[in-house]
Design a protein around this motif. Sequence first.
Motif, mmCIF file in Angstrom:
data_model
loop_
_atom_site.group_PDB
_atom_site.id
_atom_site.type_symbol
_atom_site.label_atom_id
_atom_site.label_comp_id
_atom_site.label_asym_id
_atom_site.label_seq_id
_atom_site.Cartn_x
_atom_site.Cartn_y
_atom_site.Cartn_z
ATOM 1 N N ALA A 1 39.120 49.458 34.884
ATOM 2 C CA ALA A 1 39.342 48.299 35.984
ATOM 3 C C ALA A 1 39.399 46.895 35.339
ATOM 4 O O ALA A 1 40.343 46.043 35.548
ATOM 5 N N LEU A 2 38.581 46.358 34.270
ATOM 6 C CA LEU A 2 38.882 45.378 33.560
ATOM 7 C C LEU A 2 39.940 44.889 32.854
ATOM 8 O O LEU A 2 40.465 43.861 33.090
ATOM 9 N N LYS A 3 40.560 46.127 32.404
ATOM 10 C CA LYS A 3 41.814 45.996 31.813
ATOM 11 C C LYS A 3 42.955 45.454 32.838
ATOM 12 O O LYS A 3 43.791 44.877 32.502
ATOM 13 N N MET A 4 42.880 45.955 33.944
ATOM 14 C CA MET A 4 43.894 45.564 35.007
ATOM 15 C C MET A 4 43.574 44.452 35.957
ATOM 16 O O MET A 4 44.375 43.858 36.685
ATOM 17 N N CYS A 5 42.392 43.910 35.540
ATOM 18 C CA CYS A 5 41.961 42.576 36.173
ATOM 19 C C CYS A 5 42.604 41.229 35.449
ATOM 20 O O CYS A 5 41.779 40.791 34.669
ATOM 21 N N HIS A 6 43.764 41.082 35.493
ATOM 22 C CA HIS A 6 44.422 39.960 34.585
ATOM 23 C C HIS A 6 44.052 38.646 34.865
ATOM 24 O O HIS A 6 44.163 37.849 33.979
#
Length: 433
Positions: A217-222
């Motif tokens: 999830a964090l990786k996609m929270c740009h």
Amino acid sequence: SFYTRRCITEDPSWSLVTVPHLTELCIQHIIHNFEKNPILNYLLPEHQKKVVDRLSTSLPLTVTANIVNHEDYWKRCCIERWQVCDVSNYGDSWKRMFFERHLENILKFFTPSTTDPIEVLELIPLCKGYVRKLEIDQFLPPLRVDEKKESDDLDDTEEDANFSEAYMHHYDLKVLITALPHLEELHLTYGVKSCGMNFEWSLFNFTEQDCFNLAAALKMCHNLKVFKLTRSKVDDDKIKVLARNLLDHPCLLELDLSHNLIRDHGAQALGKLINHSRLETLNLCNNQIRHLGAQALAQGLAESSTLISLNLRLNFVGDKGGEAIGRALLTNASLKSLHLGSNNLSEPTAAVFSQVLAQNTTLTSINFSCNHLGLDGGKQLLEGLANNKTLTKLDLRHTQVEQETDFLIHQIVWANREAVRLGSQQHPTTEPL
């Protein structure tokens, strides 16, 4: 003879003024039928305000969320629901406060395998335009189906933490937080706040599956700028997964991993992250980092051009770790604040930092409190400060530094602070200090 009598009845209190205007009647009708026909945006501004001021705060969010933007309405919603409402924590937006706190409440009491995920998913189109920060200080585990036998003696032991991990996974944030385009801050604590007599170690599990879900999830929270994962028993294996997914993150500026179980291998992963991100603040307070981990962080620090604040309070870095961080600061030109309180440091670390204070022109704050620097360590720091003009805070409480040395150090640091204050008055800037 036949007499007729004419009677005229009048209401002395009757007045034409009491007859409602057609506009008022229309407004009453709109309010009464608002749930079925919310035609707010078609009205004149003054009529919109009259409608909104009288709308019920119990109307469904599906009606009000994307139609009512008047702050007075959302202020009423907040004040009726929560006793403490400090709107300054929410960018002075009552609507933002309402949706952030409403979403947080749902997530705090979400019980996997019991609560319907649709409760969260149907909120996304309603709140995605307003949610910028989420603070979730508890995650409930699923209700356990296979209750343990009363004869089991392991209820209050750490071994219970490993019991039925498959049943202990928490709510997966991925679908939610990747659908919130304005989310900039995320503060998480995996645990249960009020477990009372039902305490079990398993209530405080941050499982491997939780970790993989969160990392993805964090990786996609740009747009995420601040991420805090505290008091969640995060160990080396889990921090490696998180750090790997945060490498080259485009926006992340602050990472708080305080009060966890991070050791040297986890710190090594974070040392690499310092170099492969835009991190400005890293908080590792109260972990289990020793000199190898500190040396890895020092290597990242030596090559970093963005890190401004590093907090290593309440670890075990020792002099080997302290010296490594000091040597890194001979080349680093970005760090302004360093906290090394309670780290088993002594005179050798002070000797290296004497050189740092003589050369480094970036550091403004160092905390050495609760270490054993001793008389010689204090003298070393005093020598280094002789020509230092940038350090404005040096905490030497409980470091066994001689009282006279501490006084002389305090005078130098105070003079630097005054010079900065006077300089800022003479050259005021529009940016906050």
